[in-house]
Every structure is written in structure tokens, then in C-alpha cells.
Scaffold this active site. Sequence first.
Site, short mmCIF file in Angstrom:
data_model
loop_
_atom_site.label_atom_id
_atom_site.label_comp_id
_atom_site.label_asym_id
_atom_site.label_seq_id
_atom_site.Cartn_x
_atom_site.Cartn_y
_atom_site.Cartn_z
N LYS A 9 -27.51 -0.86 -22.86
CA LYS A 9 -26.21 -0.53 -23.45
C LYS A 9 -26.00 -1.32 -24.73
O LYS A 9 -26.69 -2.33 -24.97
CB LYS A 9 -25.11 -0.84 -22.43
N TYR A 49 -21.62 10.40 -17.36
CA TYR A 49 -20.60 9.71 -16.57
C TYR A 49 -19.57 10.71 -16.04
O TYR A 49 -18.37 10.41 -16.00
CB TYR A 49 -19.92 8.62 -17.41
N ASN A 112 -21.70 -4.41 -19.10
CA ASN A 112 -22.61 -4.96 -18.08
C ASN A 112 -24.09 -4.71 -18.40
O ASN A 112 -24.91 -4.58 -17.52
CB ASN A 112 -22.21 -4.46 -16.69
N HIS A 115 -27.64 0.27 -17.71
CA HIS A 115 -27.43 1.31 -16.69
C HIS A 115 -28.76 1.50 -15.98
O HIS A 115 -29.82 1.44 -16.61
CB HIS A 115 -27.02 2.64 -17.34
N GLU A 126 -31.20 12.35 -14.79
CA GLU A 126 -31.03 11.48 -15.97
C GLU A 126 -32.29 11.47 -16.84
O GLU A 126 -32.20 11.46 -18.06
CB GLU A 126 -30.67 10.06 -15.50
P1 ADP Z 1 -22.98 1.51 -12.13
O1 ADP Z 1 -23.21 1.39 -13.62
O2 ADP Z 1 -23.14 0.16 -11.46
O3 ADP Z 1 -23.82 2.59 -11.48
P2 ADP Z 1 -20.58 3.22 -12.07
O4 ADP Z 1 -21.40 4.46 -12.07
O5 ADP Z 1 -19.47 3.11 -11.06
O6 ADP Z 1 -21.46 1.88 -11.89
O7 ADP Z 1 -19.88 3.03 -13.49
C1 ADP Z 1 -20.56 3.37 -14.66
C2 ADP Z 1 -20.19 2.41 -15.76
O8 ADP Z 1 -18.80 2.57 -16.09
C3 ADP Z 1 -20.32 0.93 -15.38
O9 ADP Z 1 -21.63 0.44 -15.50
C4 ADP Z 1 -19.36 0.28 -16.35
O10 ADP Z 1 -19.95 0.10 -17.63
C5 ADP Z 1 -18.24 1.31 -16.44
N1 ADP Z 1 -17.16 0.99 -15.50
C6 ADP Z 1 -17.15 1.21 -14.17
N2 ADP Z 1 -15.99 0.79 -13.60
C7 ADP Z 1 -15.26 0.27 -14.63
C8 ADP Z 1 -13.96 -0.33 -14.72
N3 ADP Z 1 -13.18 -0.47 -13.65
N4 ADP Z 1 -13.54 -0.74 -15.93
C9 ADP Z 1 -14.31 -0.60 -17.04
N5 ADP Z 1 -15.55 -0.02 -17.02
C10 ADP Z 1 -16.01 0.39 -15.84
#
Ligand code: ADP
Length: 152
Positions: A9, A49, A112, A115, A126
Site C-alpha cells: 500500500k 474492497y 497497515n 494487503h 484478486e
Molecule cells: P484486511 O486488510 O485485514 O483483510 P479488511 O478486508 O476488513 O481487512 O479491510 C480492508 C482494508 O480496509 C484494511 O486493510 C484497512 O486498510 C481498511 N480498513 C478496514 N477497517 C477499517 C477501519 N475501521 N478504519 C479505517 N480503515 C479500515
Amino acid sequence: MEQTLVIFKPSAIERGLVGEIVARFERKGLIISAMKMMNLSEELLREHYAHLTDKPFFPEILSSMTASPVIVMILSGKEAISVVRLMTGATNGRQAAPGTIRGDFAMSNQENVIHASSSPEDAAAEIKRFFSPGEIYDYRPVAMKYINGPSE
Ligand code: ADP
């Protein structure tokens, strides 16, 4: 061998963490099958997403993921999808276990760093979303016999 998709990212690109994270995957014994830099469009992010488009923070995801180019990568290996998810750690970097990529490099739920595909179905969709077949290299490094045993 199983294939999984990883996105570096903008938080990884901007903070100069790509090399350190790629090194972790290589040291683990995962094989790089594809890698490229690209800009993500809103259309592609809405598809990627789709499970989050109705969340209040979705506009922040859009701006965060388009803040710079990203690097997308396919990693291959035995059970690569679950191995890479384990190495990635929990979504929120503040709660991710130390030793995981998010646990070691992130202080945020949103920023974070990477992905990683979460299931075989997601990985297949994907990989198709980000790569054409001609961009994916199916090869076995000679060191493969030191990465998995003969019956694995
Ligand atoms: P992951 O990336 O761990 O598979 P998700 O699919 O739930 O998790 O979420 C996709 C991405 O959306 C996350 O990696 C993060 O960057 C963002 N995200 C998820 N939840 C939140 C939140 N509550 N606030 C801000 N960004 C979020």
C-alpha cells in the site's frame, strides 16, 4: 503450489518499507511469481474492497490507496495464502502481534502497509483483477527441494 496476492500500500511505498517486507517473504521460502507497480483507479478499488463500500470510512480507503502508486505481487508456495496472512497479522496494526508485518511496521487500522488475500476464492479473483496471465511466471527455483520436503 498455491498463489496469493499482496499489495504494498502507499503506506509501505511512502515509508520505504518495500524492501524489508519483500525480504521477509523471500527468507520464508515464498516464491515471487509476479511483481509490478501501478496506480489504483477508484473503479478497481470499488471492486477490490466491495465488502467495504458502504462503510463510513470507505472514502478514506479510496484516498489512502490512491495517495501514491502501489506495488502488486503474486507469491507462490505450499499453503501460500494462509502463510502470508499469518505473516501479515491482524488488520489493526496496533493489535497485530509483534513479529507480523503489521505488528512490526504499522500503528494504524487503515495505514497497515500491505494487503494479502484472505481465502482461495479471494486469491483467485484478486490475481485475475491485477495481473494478466502473461505477467505471471511459473517456475521452480533450484532451492525448492530445501524449502519443502519431497512428500509435501
Ligand atoms: P484486511 O486488510 O485485514 O483483510 P479488511 O478486508 O476488513 O481487512 O479491510 C480492508 C482494508 O480496509 C484494511 O486493510 C484497512 O486498510 C481498511 N480498513 C478496514 N477497517 C477499517 C477501519 N475501521 N478504519 C479505517 N480503515 C479500515
